[in-house]
Design a protein around this motif. Structure first.
Motif: not given
Length: 103
Positions: A76-82
């Motif tokens: 999950l590390k580094g995932l972005t949202c929009g």
């Protein structure tokens, strides 16, 4: 046209009930306002988010429950949202990293 005057009262400070069994992390730059989690035997347990996208965060919580902390970070590390540079999942990882540093 009604020219009524409304007086806006300041919001009361957020009070977070103490829970000795879980860690608390206040995320930054995302819709969630609080992340609670526990780590037992290097596995993530009792994950919950306050605020944010309710269904998605319940799903993330269910998926990572019981997962080794290092696997959660790897996944999950580094995932972005929009257009944001982070996400609730990434902020969970930041909370886990803080927890690991304190251990």
């Amino acid at each position: 046209m009604d020219n009524s005057v409304f007086q806006i009262e300041p919001l009361a400070p957020l009070t977070i009930p103490a829970d000795e069994d879980t860690e608390l992390f206040v995320p930054k730059g995302v819709c969630a306002k609080l992340i609670r989690f526990a780590v037992e035997d290097n596995r993530l347990t009792r994950v919950s988010f306050t605020g944010g996208c309710d269904g998605n965060l319940k799903a993330i919580s269910a998926l990572v429950e019981g997962m080794p902390v290092k696997q959660v970070l790897k996944t999950l590390k580094g995932l972005t949202c929009g257009k944001k540079s982070t996400s609730c999942a990434d902020q969970l990882c930041k909370g886990l990293e803080e927890y690991l540093e304190e251990e």
